[in-house]
Design an enzyme around this catalytic site. Structure first.
Site, PDB file in Angstrom:
ATOM      1  N   TRP A 187       0.825  -1.214   0.000  1.00 33.46           N
ATOM      2  CA  TRP A 187       0.000   0.000   0.000  1.00 33.46           C
ATOM      3  C   TRP A 187       0.854   1.257   0.000  1.00 33.46           C
ATOM      4  CZ3 TRP A 187      -5.101   1.714   0.171  1.00 33.46           C
ATOM      5  CH2 TRP A 187      -5.300   3.013   0.658  1.00 33.46           C
TER       6      TRP A 187
ATOM      7  N   ARG B 150      -3.003  17.276  11.919  1.00 30.87           N
ATOM      8  CA  ARG B 150      -1.941  16.550  11.224  1.00 30.87           C
ATOM      9  C   ARG B 150      -1.403  17.280   9.978  1.00 30.87           C
ATOM     10  NH1 ARG B 150      -6.645  13.326  10.978  1.00 30.87           N
ATOM     11  NH2 ARG B 150      -7.650  13.101   8.936  1.00 30.87           N
ATOM     12  N   ASP B 151      -0.302  16.721   9.474  1.00 30.61           N
ATOM     13  CA  ASP B 151       0.274  17.030   8.159  1.00 30.61           C
ATOM     14  C   ASP B 151       0.902  18.429   8.080  1.00 30.61           C
ATOM     15  OD1 ASP B 151      -1.002  14.614   7.668  1.00 30.61           O
ATOM     16  OD2 ASP B 151      -2.714  15.548   6.669  1.00 30.61           O
TER      17      ASP B 151
ATOM     18  N   SER C  89       1.940  11.869   7.525  1.00 30.58           N
ATOM     19  CA  SER C  89       2.464  12.827   6.550  1.00 30.58           C
ATOM     20  C   SER C  89       3.166  14.026   7.173  1.00 30.58           C
ATOM     21  CB  SER C  89       1.333  13.326   5.647  1.00 30.58           C
ATOM     22  OG  SER C  89       0.820  12.268   4.875  1.00 30.58           O
TER      23      SER C  89
ATOM     24  N   ASP D 158      -0.171   9.134   0.614  1.00 31.38           N
ATOM     25  CA  ASP D 158       0.281  10.517   0.453  1.00 31.38           C
ATOM     26  C   ASP D 158       1.768  10.676   0.145  1.00 31.38           C
ATOM     27  OD1 ASP D 158      -2.172  10.416   1.665  1.00 31.38           O
ATOM     28  OD2 ASP D 158      -1.679  11.749   3.312  1.00 31.38           O
TER      29      ASP D 158
END
Length: 552
Positions: free
Chosen positions: A39, A166-167, A103, A42
């Protein structure tokens, strides 16, 4: 049969089976970046460093579906085309990321030092922001990363749920010498770009107000914030200042990447869009109107350009993904710059992709009668690059545009490739069976609105496969053409199951995934078609077979 590479740090083991030999499969892309199996999602922290392009990305080392343990995979290239897959860069090892490394972004700080900010899922299952640095700055491949002992640097602010934060973006430094970074999140039903400031890149303080927010959008994931030049196609470094700049704020939500163009007041720490955006409506600007999400851009210091990657997920089932042993690819890297009007971004595959071009066929001055098709032959029809331009009809020949048509995706679902109008549909049939029972149509309908062209661009997957249980959504975008425009162009990069299409020289982009059943026994075909009631002229057509990239 496979080789297993064991990565470990502080006792945490990750068995990565990415070297497993997987037999040839229909639909497996040949020139889009992906690991050998498992898999992928991002793209993270792309960066150019010491002659090498780096792309990190979310990866499940255990299988081909999303897993509770996600790591940072790491691939490198010298040409943005052929990639080498290195050991995973970040894996769960400590309380601040023990449940996953999600991410983040790479920033080049003074001294040409790359540093990473990333989201860790900690031992309490909350999302926190962490710092990592290369172990050896003299290594152009940046093979080893060291996590900061003082992690986490940033924890969810008051009122934000632990799983809604997040991110982090690439950071930028203001004229005052202070660093800024944005983290995506959700608070009080607002999608938010939280703004943090730091003098030393370690101690971060939440600014009183967010950089920007959206109402009823759900959580903002994978935000991106960067300047673009108003008078050049050259890219701009994230910390650049100047009068001839606009700013782009992008957020990922509701399965799409939305963006707005505007100005940035660094004194007030506010982004002010030129037009209302980031609302999730059909009027918002999008990078791509198809399968393209969680994108990340970076400034390429070698060639002075901004490059964008996006995650292209599968359209088949998880059962299919497990069977084939892989899922998810990265888009072709795209150069991004501001349009001449300043109202939108233009995207185009990086020039390096043309290195993969092989056998070439060309046509010019060909006319298509109403309700006609012709086949493009002489190329590898499951793996090719095609560029063609159509002469626009006179404005009087075009159907009047109805103001009620405010959603291009809905309109494409109604005005399919089989629905004839005065000026369209015309375009391409790709990944098509010879009898056309399976086909993906990428095409235009031309309308007029107060003596101005409005072009509907569609990618119709509704007849892409006779298989059941596959997402066959039809995608659409509007393109405003200038009165002086005489032609409209279409470019499609077809790589087995993925079709990336660029309309009107990159004013609209649509990416699709298709899995025709006929490929199990027969070859695919490519056609140019005109299903309109009027004739259409092909000004030029060039098509190339595309070679397979190394390590793909």
């Amino acid at each position: 049969m496979y080789l297993s590479c064991v990565l470990h740090s502080k006792g945490k083991h990750v068995h990565d089976t990415s070297d497993r030999i997987v037999k040839k499969q229909q639909g497996k892309p040949s020139f889009h970046l992906r690991p050998p199996h498992n898999w992928l999602n991002d793209p993270n922290g792309p960066v150019y460093y010491k002659g090498v392009y780096h792309l990190f990305y979310q990866y499940n080392p255990y299988g081909s579906v999303f897993n509770k343990t996600i790591v940072w995979a790491h691939s490198v290239s010298r040409d943005l085309v052929n990639w080498i897959h290195l050991n995973n860069a970040l894996v769960p090892t400590a309380p601040f990321d023990i449940n996953s490394c999600w991410s983040g972004s790479t920033t080049i700080i003074p001294g040409n030092k790359p540093v990473v900010l990333y989201t860790g899922i900690d031992n309490k299952n909350q999302q926190v922001q962490n710092l990592a640095t290369p172990r050896n700055l003299s290594d152009p491949f940046l093979k080893e990363w060291v996590k900061y002992s003082g992690n986490p640097l940033i924890t969810p602010p008051k009122g934000v749920k632990p799983d809604n934060f997040r991110d982090p973006t690439t950071a930028w430094k203001g004229r005052d010498g202070i660093w800024r970074v944005v983290v995506g999140g959700l608070i009080n039903n607002l999608g938010v770009a939280f703004l943090y400031r730091s003098k030393d890149f370690v101690h971060w303080i939440l600014h009183d107000d967010p950089l920007y927010f959206g109402i009823n959008t759900g959580i903002w994931e994978c935000p991106d914030f960067y300047p673009v030049s108003v008078n050049s196609r050259l890219g701009v470094e994230n910390s650049a200042n100047g009068k001839n700049l606009k700013y782009v704020l992008k957020a990922s939500f509701e399965a799409h990447d939305y963006y707005a163009i505007g100005s940035y007041d660094s004194a007030k720490e506010k982004f002010m869009p030129d037009n209302k955006g980031l609302s999730g409506s059909s009027l918002d600007l999008r990078y791509d109107y198809g399968k393209f999400y969680a994108s990340k851009s970076f400034y390429d210091s070698l060639k002075k350009r901004r490059i964008l990657w996006g995650w292209i997920n599968e359209s088949d089932s998880s059962v299919d993904d497990i069977k084939k042993g892989w899922a998810g690819i990265q888009s072709i890297p795209r150069q991004v710059y501001l349009s001449n009007t300043g109202r939108q971004l233009i995207q185009w595959p990086v020039k390096e992709i043309e290195k993969l071009r092989a056998k070439h066929v060309t046509y010019s001055g060909k006319k298509l009668k109403p309700k006609s098709i012709f086949e493009v032959t002489g190329i590898t029809t499951s793996q090719f690059d095609i560029e063609l331009s159509f002469k626009l009809p006179s404005i009087e020949e075009a159907e009047v545009f109805d103001p009620k048509w405010d959603d291009p995706q809905v309109l494409c679902s109604t005005k399919t490739a089989r629905v004839s109008s005065r000026a369209g549909p015309f375009g391409l049939l790709v990944m098509a069976s010879q009898d056309l029972t399976e086909q993906t149509a990428v095409f235009f309908h031309v309308f007029k609105d107060n003596q101005q062209f409005v072009v509907l661009m569609c990618s119709d997957q509704s007849r892409s496969s006779l298989r059941q249980g596959i997402d066959k959504t039809t995608y659409g975008a509007f393109i405003r053409m200038d009165n002086e425009d005489e032609v409209i162009s279409l470019k499609s990069l077809v790589d087995h199951s993925v079709i990336e299409s660029f309309g009107a020289e990159g004013r609209a982009c649509i990416t699709a995934r298709v899995y025709p059943r006929f490929l199990e026994k027969k070859d695919t075909h490519v056609y140019v078609f005109n299903n309109g009631s009027g004739g259409i002229a092909i000004e030029t057509l060039d098509a190339w077979s595309m070679k397979k990239t190394k390590n793909n």
